[in-house]
Design a protein around this motif. Structure first.
Motif, PDB file in Angstrom:
ATOM      1  N   GLU A 171      -6.737   3.661   1.950  1.00 18.77           N
ATOM      2  CA  GLU A 171      -6.847   2.551   2.901  1.00 18.77           C
ATOM      3  C   GLU A 171      -6.039   2.790   4.170  1.00 18.77           C
ATOM      4  OE1 GLU A 171      -5.947  -2.265   3.115  1.00 18.77           O
ATOM      5  OE2 GLU A 171      -5.543  -1.143   1.276  1.00 18.77           O
ATOM      6  N   SER A 172      -4.963   3.571   4.076  1.00 19.34           N
ATOM      7  CA  SER A 172      -4.090   3.767   5.227  1.00 19.34           C
ATOM      8  C   SER A 172      -4.632   4.778   6.234  1.00 19.34           C
ATOM      9  CB  SER A 172      -2.688   4.206   4.767  1.00 19.34           C
ATOM     10  OG  SER A 172      -2.724   5.484   4.167  1.00 19.34           O
ATOM     11  N   VAL A 173      -5.842   5.299   6.000  1.00 14.86           N
ATOM     12  CA  VAL A 173      -6.447   6.163   7.019  1.00 14.86           C
ATOM     13  C   VAL A 173      -7.812   5.639   7.462  1.00 14.86           C
ATOM     14  CG1 VAL A 173      -5.264   8.288   6.349  1.00 14.86           C
ATOM     15  CG2 VAL A 173      -7.490   7.747   5.327  1.00 14.86           C
ATOM     16  N   ASN A 174      -8.236   4.450   6.989  1.00 15.15           N
ATOM     17  CA  ASN A 174      -9.499   3.954   7.510  1.00 15.15           C
ATOM     18  C   ASN A 174      -9.319   3.646   8.995  1.00 15.15           C
ATOM     19  OD1 ASN A 174      -9.354   0.970   8.109  1.00 15.15           O
ATOM     20  ND2 ASN A 174      -8.737   0.875   5.951  1.00 15.15           N
ATOM     21  N   MET A 175     -10.407   3.759   9.755  1.00 12.07           N
ATOM     22  CA  MET A 175     -10.314   3.704  11.208  1.00 12.07           C
ATOM     23  C   MET A 175      -9.739   2.393  11.713  1.00 12.07           C
ATOM     24  SD  MET A 175     -10.662   5.644  13.824  1.00 12.07           S
ATOM     25  CE  MET A 175     -11.735   6.990  13.304  1.00 12.07           C
ATOM     26  N   ALA A 176     -10.120   1.278  11.097  1.00  8.07           N
ATOM     27  CA  ALA A 176      -9.601  -0.011  11.538  1.00  8.07           C
ATOM     28  C   ALA A 176      -8.084  -0.060  11.418  1.00  8.07           C
ATOM     29  CB  ALA A 176     -10.234  -1.138  10.718  1.00  8.07           C
ATOM     30  N   PHE A 177      -7.557   0.498  10.340  1.00  9.92           N
ATOM     31  CA  PHE A 177      -6.114   0.523  10.109  1.00  9.92           C
ATOM     32  C   PHE A 177      -5.426   1.393  11.163  1.00  9.92           C
ATOM     33  CE2 PHE A 177      -2.241   2.075   8.066  1.00  9.92           C
ATOM     34  CZ  PHE A 177      -1.732   0.934   7.469  1.00  9.92           C
ATOM     35  N   LEU A 178      -5.983   2.581  11.430  1.00  6.38           N
ATOM     36  CA  LEU A 178      -5.388   3.486  12.412  1.00  6.38           C
ATOM     37  C   LEU A 178      -5.407   2.892  13.813  1.00  6.38           C
ATOM     38  CD1 LEU A 178      -6.811   6.949  11.260  1.00  6.38           C
ATOM     39  CD2 LEU A 178      -4.489   6.054  10.910  1.00  6.38           C
ATOM     40  N   VAL A 179      -6.468   2.153  14.134  1.00  2.93           N
ATOM     41  CA  VAL A 179      -6.550   1.530  15.451  1.00  2.93           C
ATOM     42  C   VAL A 179      -5.438   0.493  15.625  1.00  2.93           C
ATOM     43  CG1 VAL A 179      -7.952  -0.006  16.893  1.00  2.93           C
ATOM     44  CG2 VAL A 179      -8.997   1.993  15.823  1.00  2.93           C
ATOM     45  N   VAL A 180      -5.140  -0.270  14.578  1.00  5.66           N
ATOM     46  CA  VAL A 180      -4.040  -1.233  14.667  1.00  5.66           C
ATOM     47  C   VAL A 180      -2.709  -0.496  14.824  1.00  5.66           C
ATOM     48  CG1 VAL A 180      -2.811  -3.111  13.510  1.00  5.66           C
ATOM     49  CG2 VAL A 180      -5.289  -2.942  13.305  1.00  5.66           C
ATOM     50  N   MET A 228       0.846  -1.176   0.000  1.00 11.18           N
ATOM     51  CA  MET A 228       0.000   0.000   0.000  1.00 11.18           C
ATOM     52  C   MET A 228       0.887   1.232   0.000  1.00 11.18           C
ATOM     53  SD  MET A 228      -1.859   1.038   3.572  1.00 11.18           S
ATOM     54  CE  MET A 228      -2.414  -0.637   3.676  1.00 11.18           C
ATOM     55  N   SER A 229       0.507   2.236  -0.776  1.00 11.43           N
ATOM     56  CA  SER A 229       1.260   3.490  -0.794  1.00 11.43           C
ATOM     57  C   SER A 229       0.338   4.608  -1.214  1.00 11.43           C
ATOM     58  CB  SER A 229       2.459   3.406  -1.749  1.00 11.43           C
ATOM     59  OG  SER A 229       2.009   3.275  -3.072  1.00 11.43           O
ATOM     60  N   THR A 230       0.758   5.830  -0.878  1.00 10.50           N
ATOM     61  CA  THR A 230       0.028   6.990  -1.337  1.00 10.50           C
ATOM     62  C   THR A 230       0.734   7.540  -2.557  1.00 10.50           C
ATOM     63  OG1 THR A 230       1.277   8.644  -0.132  1.00 10.50           O
ATOM     64  CG2 THR A 230      -0.462   7.520   1.077  1.00 10.50           C
ATOM     65  N   SER A 231       0.210   8.627  -3.086  1.00  5.17           N
ATOM     66  CA  SER A 231       0.835   9.238  -4.249  1.00  5.17           C
ATOM     67  C   SER A 231       1.999  10.126  -3.860  1.00  5.17           C
ATOM     68  CB  SER A 231      -0.206  10.076  -5.009  1.00  5.17           C
ATOM     69  OG  SER A 231      -0.735  11.083  -4.169  1.00  5.17           O
ATOM     70  N   PHE A 232       2.313  10.187  -2.562  1.00  6.78           N
ATOM     71  CA  PHE A 232       3.389  11.046  -2.103  1.00  6.78           C
ATOM     72  C   PHE A 232       4.658  10.232  -1.978  1.00  6.78           C
ATOM     73  CE2 PHE A 232      -0.640  12.543  -0.469  1.00  6.78           C
ATOM     74  CZ  PHE A 232      -0.652  13.842  -0.918  1.00  6.78           C
ATOM     75  N   GLN A 233       5.609  10.480  -2.850  1.00  5.91           N
ATOM     76  CA  GLN A 233       6.839   9.716  -2.867  1.00  5.91           C
ATOM     77  C   GLN A 233       7.983  10.531  -2.283  1.00  5.91           C
ATOM     78  OE1 GLN A 233       6.850   6.521  -3.759  1.00  5.91           O
ATOM     79  NE2 GLN A 233       4.651   6.709  -4.106  1.00  5.91           N
ATOM     80  N   PRO A 234       9.002   9.868  -1.695  1.00 14.79           N
ATOM     81  CA  PRO A 234      10.130  10.586  -1.140  1.00 14.79           C
ATOM     82  C   PRO A 234      10.892  11.350  -2.210  1.00 14.79           C
ATOM     83  CG  PRO A 234      10.584   8.234  -1.231  1.00 14.79           C
ATOM     84  CD  PRO A 234       9.140   8.414  -1.561  1.00 14.79           C
ATOM     85  N   GLU A 235      11.431  12.476  -1.827  1.00 17.31           N
ATOM     86  CA  GLU A 235      12.168  13.314  -2.767  1.00 17.31           C
ATOM     87  C   GLU A 235      13.646  12.984  -2.679  1.00 17.31           C
ATOM     88  OE1 GLU A 235      13.711  17.750  -2.389  1.00 17.31           O
ATOM     89  OE2 GLU A 235      11.535  17.685  -2.553  1.00 17.31           O
ATOM     90  N   HIS A 236      14.284  12.702  -3.782  1.00 14.48           N
ATOM     91  CA  HIS A 236      15.688  12.319  -3.773  1.00 14.48           C
ATOM     92  C   HIS A 236      16.539  13.217  -4.668  1.00 14.48           C
ATOM     93  CE1 HIS A 236      14.838   8.711  -1.490  1.00 14.48           C
ATOM     94  NE2 HIS A 236      13.863   8.430  -2.334  1.00 14.48           N
ATOM     95  N   THR A 237      15.926  14.148  -5.358  1.00 12.19           N
ATOM     96  CA  THR A 237      16.700  15.005  -6.245  1.00 12.19           C
ATOM     97  C   THR A 237      16.924  16.356  -5.598  1.00 12.19           C
ATOM     98  OG1 THR A 237      14.666  15.764  -7.309  1.00 12.19           O
ATOM     99  CG2 THR A 237      15.774  13.868  -8.272  1.00 12.19           C
ATOM    100  N   ARG A 238      18.029  16.969  -5.957  1.00 14.89           N
ATOM    101  CA  ARG A 238      18.349  18.271  -5.400  1.00 14.89           C
ATOM    102  C   ARG A 238      17.446  19.330  -6.030  1.00 14.89           C
ATOM    103  NH1 ARG A 238      22.391  20.677  -2.613  1.00 14.89           N
ATOM    104  NH2 ARG A 238      22.574  22.935  -2.873  1.00 14.89           N
ATOM    105  N   SER A 239      16.937  20.211  -5.197  1.00 13.51           N
ATOM    106  CA  SER A 239      16.106  21.305  -5.684  1.00 13.51           C
ATOM    107  C   SER A 239      16.421  22.550  -4.895  1.00 13.51           C
ATOM    108  CB  SER A 239      14.619  20.958  -5.537  1.00 13.51           C
ATOM    109  OG  SER A 239      14.299  20.705  -4.191  1.00 13.51           O
ATOM    110  N   GLU A 240      16.197  23.689  -5.517  1.00 13.13           N
ATOM    111  CA  GLU A 240      16.448  24.947  -4.827  1.00 13.13           C
ATOM    112  C   GLU A 240      15.426  25.120  -3.707  1.00 13.13           C
ATOM    113  OE1 GLU A 240      18.971  27.013  -5.221  1.00 13.13           O
ATOM    114  OE2 GLU A 240      19.754  25.567  -6.652  1.00 13.13           O
ATOM    115  N   PRO A 241      15.878  25.436  -2.483  1.00  9.78           N
ATOM    116  CA  PRO A 241      14.971  25.555  -1.349  1.00  9.78           C
ATOM    117  C   PRO A 241      14.195  26.862  -1.349  1.00  9.78           C
ATOM    118  CG  PRO A 241      17.200  26.049  -0.633  1.00  9.78           C
ATOM    119  CD  PRO A 241      17.287  25.643  -2.089  1.00  9.78           C
TER     120      PRO A 241
END
Length: 317
Positions: A129-138, A1-14
């Protein structure tokens, strides 16, 4: 399971836009780690405070601002999880994660007095799916380190090398933490129920409750069902789980008789069909459900008004 938010690994201007653009992802990470929208927002605000406390040369020396922000937010959440365990031992009654409305039902963005209000953090959370209540309770049953390792790796796909920097352990140890958490999730997971079937059962439950039909309620509930309520000591509710279909049905009929004028609404709760109880237009209870074998197995009823901020605002809109 994953969201559409992926880790950033490239250099970018802050630049300001780059840094502020990470807010949505940080809110998503923090909510799943903490189970509280208010605490997630506080953690993200603290993360940005630490970023802006850096000098410009220090900011420019950071290869990946997004990765830096995530690392800091993860460490803040880890600290919060550690202290939260102590606070929840003193919590009055059961503690349930803060429920989230569908993004069409929160206050932020609606027009008030001719102007648009600032966005509500609830709109920043992707309801999967990663925010449904049953999942959060676990997730609540995990150690802080397990929860961080699992959420960052299995949900957001961060590599264990980066997670190790957050939890202060080796990548191999983080892999073991995530594996242990994964077993907990697998042991507790019920078979998936299609949204339409879930909604239909919740609707039948609502109608039986409104009709005060105790036999229909018992039929809709699993014989070993449990209802957990969270009032936080601020409103009246049961302090321990109500177990068994007959006892739950009797309790529901009892409270229906004590709260005349309450309206039940079918709403999306943490991405799944649920119910909202309103009195005089104000949300007083948000209920999430877990189903199995065509019956309701768990009911989580959040009544703590501090956890109903987006819902109460919606009710008054």
């Amino acid at each position: 399971m994953s969201t559409s938010f992926q880790p950033e690994h490239t250099r970018s201007e802050p630049g300001p836009g780059t840094v502020i653009g990470e807010r949505r992802r940080l809110i998503n990470v923090a909510y799943r780690l903490l189970g509280s929208l208010a605490e997630a927002e506080d953690a993200v605000q603290e993360t940005y405070a630490r970023w802006y406390a850096l000098s410009r040369p220090q900011q420019e020396a950071i290869a990946s601002p997004g990765a830096w922000l995530t690392t800091v937010a993860g460490r803040i959440c880890l600290d919060v999880l550690g202290s939260a365990r102590v606070r929840r031992e003193r919590y009055v009654g059961e503690w349930i994660p803060e429920p989230l409305p569908d993004r069409t039902e929160w206050l932020g963005g609606r027009v008030s007095g001719g102007r648009s209000e600032p966005p509500d953090p609830a709109d920043q959370v992707t309801l999967d799916e990663s925010v449904n209540m049953a999942f959060l309770v676990v997730l609540e049953s995990m150690t802080p380190a397990e929860r961080v390792a699992f959420v960052l790796h299995d949900v957001f796909r961060y590599p264990f090398a980066e997670i190790a920097e957050i939890v202060g352990r080796t990548p191999a140890a983080c892999r073991q933490l995530a594996s242990s958490a994964r077993r907990r999730i697998g042991a507790a997971r019920a078979p998936a129920v299609p949204t339409a079937g879930h909604a239909g059962l919740v609707r039948q439950f609502k109608e039986a409750w409104e009709a005060k039909d105790i036999e229909a309620l018992v039929d809709l509930l699993d014989p070993d069902a449990a209802m957990i309520a969270d009032g936080g000591g601020l409103v009246g509710t049961v302090l321990r789980p109500v177990e068994g279909s007959a006892r739950i049905a009797e309790y529901l009929i009892h409270i229906a008789g004590k709260a005349p004028g309450t309206t039940l609404l079918e709403r999306t709760v943490n991405g799944r069909p649920g119910l909202v109880a309103q009195h005089a237009g104000v949300t007083v209870t948000v209920a999430a459900f877990s189903l199995a074998d065509g019956r309701i197995r768990r009911i989580w009823a959040v009544r703590n008004p501090e956890k109903l901020r987006p819902w109460t605002a919606y009710g008054q809109s």
